[in-house]
Design an enzyme around this catalytic site. Sequence first.
Site, PDB file in Angstrom:
ATOM      1  N   ASP A 152      53.547  34.366  61.449  1.00 52.99           N
ATOM      2  CA  ASP A 152      52.766  34.381  60.154  1.00 52.99           C
ATOM      3  C   ASP A 152      51.807  35.814  60.079  1.00 52.99           C
ATOM      4  OD1 ASP A 152      54.370  32.152  59.551  1.00 52.99           O
ATOM      5  OD2 ASP A 152      52.460  30.518  59.641  1.00 52.99           O
TER       6      ASP A 152
ATOM      7  N   CYS B 136      65.274  28.972  53.458  1.00 51.81           N
ATOM      8  CA  CYS B 136      64.561  29.330  52.700  1.00 51.81           C
ATOM      9  C   CYS B 136      64.611  30.915  52.916  1.00 51.81           C
ATOM     10  CB  CYS B 136      63.150  29.042  52.917  1.00 51.81           C
ATOM     11  SG  CYS B 136      62.313  29.324  54.519  1.00 51.81           S
TER      12      CYS B 136
ATOM     13  N   ARG C 281      50.540  28.957  47.317  1.00 50.54           N
ATOM     14  CA  ARG C 281      50.900  28.060  48.217  1.00 50.54           C
ATOM     15  C   ARG C 281      49.784  27.940  49.321  1.00 50.54           C
ATOM     16  NH1 ARG C 281      56.170  28.672  50.541  1.00 50.54           N
ATOM     17  NH2 ARG C 281      55.277  27.317  51.831  1.00 50.54           N
TER      18      ARG C 281
ATOM     19  N   LYS D  44      45.694  25.447  56.464  1.00 53.29           N
ATOM     20  CA  LYS D  44      47.002  24.674  55.896  1.00 53.29           C
ATOM     21  C   LYS D  44      47.900  24.138  56.607  1.00 53.29           C
ATOM     22  CE  LYS D  44      50.896  27.154  54.162  1.00 53.29           C
ATOM     23  NZ  LYS D  44      51.881  26.499  54.895  1.00 53.29           N
ATOM     24  N   ASN D  45      48.538  24.937  57.735  1.00 48.54           N
ATOM     25  CA  ASN D  45      49.291  24.303  58.627  1.00 48.54           C
ATOM     26  C   ASN D  45      48.682  23.200  59.498  1.00 48.54           C
ATOM     27  OD1 ASN D  45      51.206  25.793  57.614  1.00 48.54           O
ATOM     28  ND2 ASN D  45      51.474  27.383  59.252  1.00 48.54           N
TER      29      ASN D  45
ATOM     30  N   ARG E 129      66.474  27.845  59.183  1.00 50.70           N
ATOM     31  CA  ARG E 129      65.307  26.727  59.388  1.00 50.70           C
ATOM     32  C   ARG E 129      65.739  25.249  59.529  1.00 50.70           C
ATOM     33  NH1 ARG E 129      59.901  28.475  56.717  1.00 50.70           N
ATOM     34  NH2 ARG E 129      58.766  27.042  58.246  1.00 50.70           N
TER      35      ARG E 129
HETATM   36  C1  UD1 Z   1      55.692  26.137  61.063  1.00 50.64           C
HETATM   37  C2  UD1 Z   1      54.656  26.776  60.468  1.00 50.64           C
HETATM   38  C3  UD1 Z   1      55.124  28.235  59.758  1.00 50.64           C
HETATM   39  C4  UD1 Z   1      55.352  29.082  61.021  1.00 50.64           C
HETATM   40  C5  UD1 Z   1      56.287  28.539  62.155  1.00 50.64           C
HETATM   41  C6  UD1 Z   1      56.524  29.392  63.211  1.00 50.64           C
HETATM   42  C7  UD1 Z   1      53.705  24.901  59.383  1.00 50.64           C
HETATM   43  C8  UD1 Z   1      53.853  24.005  57.972  1.00 50.64           C
HETATM   44  N1  UD1 Z   1      54.678  25.812  59.170  1.00 50.64           N
HETATM   45  O1  UD1 Z   1      57.132  26.173  60.654  1.00 50.64           O
HETATM   46  O2  UD1 Z   1      54.196  28.722  59.149  1.00 50.64           O
HETATM   47  O3  UD1 Z   1      55.920  30.420  60.482  1.00 50.64           O
HETATM   48  O4  UD1 Z   1      55.838  27.249  62.331  1.00 50.64           O
HETATM   49  O5  UD1 Z   1      55.233  29.640  63.952  1.00 50.64           O
HETATM   50  O6  UD1 Z   1      53.360  24.474  60.369  1.00 50.64           O
HETATM   51  N2  UD1 Z   1      64.295  25.423  64.549  1.00 50.64           N
HETATM   52  C9  UD1 Z   1      65.624  25.115  64.675  1.00 50.64           C
HETATM   53  N3  UD1 Z   1      65.632  23.562  64.680  1.00 50.64           N
HETATM   54  C10 UD1 Z   1      64.547  22.979  64.391  1.00 50.64           C
HETATM   55  C11 UD1 Z   1      63.248  23.216  64.096  1.00 50.64           C
HETATM   56  C12 UD1 Z   1      63.132  24.879  64.373  1.00 50.64           C
HETATM   57  O7  UD1 Z   1      66.467  25.722  64.904  1.00 50.64           O
HETATM   58  O8  UD1 Z   1      64.890  21.528  64.445  1.00 50.64           O
HETATM   59  C13 UD1 Z   1      63.893  27.024  64.692  1.00 50.64           C
HETATM   60  C14 UD1 Z   1      63.604  27.509  63.237  1.00 50.64           C
HETATM   61  O9  UD1 Z   1      64.539  27.897  62.360  1.00 50.64           O
HETATM   62  C15 UD1 Z   1      62.856  28.810  63.676  1.00 50.64           C
HETATM   63  C16 UD1 Z   1      62.165  28.382  65.193  1.00 50.64           C
HETATM   64  O10 UD1 Z   1      63.033  27.037  65.487  1.00 50.64           O
HETATM   65  O11 UD1 Z   1      63.785  29.769  63.998  1.00 50.64           O
HETATM   66  C17 UD1 Z   1      60.793  28.048  65.133  1.00 50.64           C
HETATM   67  O12 UD1 Z   1      60.400  27.231  63.939  1.00 50.64           O
HETATM   68  P1  UD1 Z   1      59.420  25.972  63.622  1.00 50.64           P
HETATM   69  O13 UD1 Z   1      58.156  26.322  64.883  1.00 50.64           O
HETATM   70  O14 UD1 Z   1      60.094  24.790  63.778  1.00 50.64           O
HETATM   71  O15 UD1 Z   1      58.813  26.391  62.242  1.00 50.64           O
HETATM   72  P2  UD1 Z   1      58.139  25.387  61.197  1.00 50.64           P
HETATM   73  O16 UD1 Z   1      57.604  24.403  61.988  1.00 50.64           O
HETATM   74  O17 UD1 Z   1      59.037  25.175  60.057  1.00 50.64           O
END
Ligand code: UD1
Length: 416
Positions: free
Chosen positions: A304, A116, A396, A22-23, A121
């Site tokens: 995850d 969420c 999902r 999925k990711n 996030r």
């Molecule tokens: C992706 C995965 C999700 C997984 C996560 C961490 C997808 C679609 N989803 O989510 O399944 O759990 O990586 O491995 O690939 N953050 C900020 N600012 C930003 C971006 C991130 O503060 O602009 C923080 C987030 O709140 C979190 C951390 O950074 O605490 C890591 O998040 P991130 O790697 O961005 O997660 P996703 O990409 O949303």
Amino acid sequence: MDKLLITGGRPLAGEVAISGAKNAALPILCAALLSDEPLVLTNVPRLNDIGTMLKLLAQMGVKVERDGDTVTLDAKGLDNPLAPYELVKTMRAAVLVLGPLMARVGHAKVSLPGGCAIGARPVDQHIKGLQAMGAEVQVEHGYIDAKVGKLRGARLFTDMVTVTGTENLMMAACLADGETVIENAAREPEVVDLANCLVSMGAQISGAGTDVIRIRGVARLHGATHRIMPDRIETGTYLCAAAVTGGNVRLTGTSTNYIDSVVDKLMDAGCEIGSERDAITLKAPARLKAVSLRTAPYPAFPTDMQAQFMALNVVADGTAIIRETIFENRFMHAVELIRLGANIRIDGNTAVVTGVDKLQGATVMATDLRASASLIIAGLVAEGETLVDRIYHLDRGYERLEEKLGALGATVKRVS
Ligand code: UD1
């Protein structure tokens, strides 16, 4: 609302095929926006999140065709660079259209995802990166409204490792003027799968899979065909389910390649793991041993998989310490596991799990995708019936879950 009724107590045995990731599929579907030629993707899982992304792309003017696990996307007619709140609120990954839209048409209006169940996030790093590449970004009325004549290459440094942030900026940089360097980049295998797809579309990318990715912008990307990598989290989830039930399984269409940290913990718990080129086998011990872990960006233990390993520790021998370092609120499954008889103490981002001899079935509520998986795993080993409510989260991210578990001998029924 659908629920899953699980009758616990049967060891999982047999063979099951793992689906595409999925990711990896979600960002790669968005990569189609970068070209006016068709992108053909195979091994695309049939999941609600994928359906949502296809709906979003179609709404933007992308021609979408789906035939089994093959999806063909033609973004020649892209004319509406808008990701509305109604779609983004159900799937945060919709923010992945931002980078490619800015690269291809220089304009995007994307709803802010909001919080969420597992944490706040934010997407500030995505925005900061685009601004460094010359974009003007306003955040107003709940929307990110970004504009640019043409993105220019830049040196980007993200404050934390962000998976979708890295993916968004890598896609944006593909058509920018000059070179972009992303430092502190995410090293997740899904980032590498996206980079491989972009390279097959004509992008010039090096360093994907390391924490420094270099992208030299090109004038245009062309069509390509790409196979989505296996889902390492689905793989890990079935391995955990087999381990917890004292099972013996073979998972096909996947490999141990991207799940070293998970395999390592399963072996510490006493499981025998066999690695084939395109399959994994697991044989569980008579009683699992507790395994402590700490989540962190790849190649460390994935957040995850944290909930599924909590379910494993709940019935293991001994006490495990689980530290969650990625998301601030990712222990919602713990209180539900306690309803099944688990012994778990939470203190901030740490859970102390002491294994019990048995769990008893009860009604529990799923709060997010991986939390749901941990409740299913616990239900498979609990005495009697466990009813898992709110399983729309599972739909999902897990393809044909009841069917796959059924093929391994579990008694799992969907009830309305
Ligand atoms: C992706 C995965 C999700 C997984 C996560 C961490 C997808 C679609 N989803 O989510 O399944 O759990 O990586 O491995 O690939 N953050 C900020 N600012 C930003 C971006 C991130 O503060 O602009 C923080 C987030 O709140 C979190 C951390 O950074 O605490 C890591 O998040 P991130 O790697 O961005 O997660 P996703 O990409 O949303």
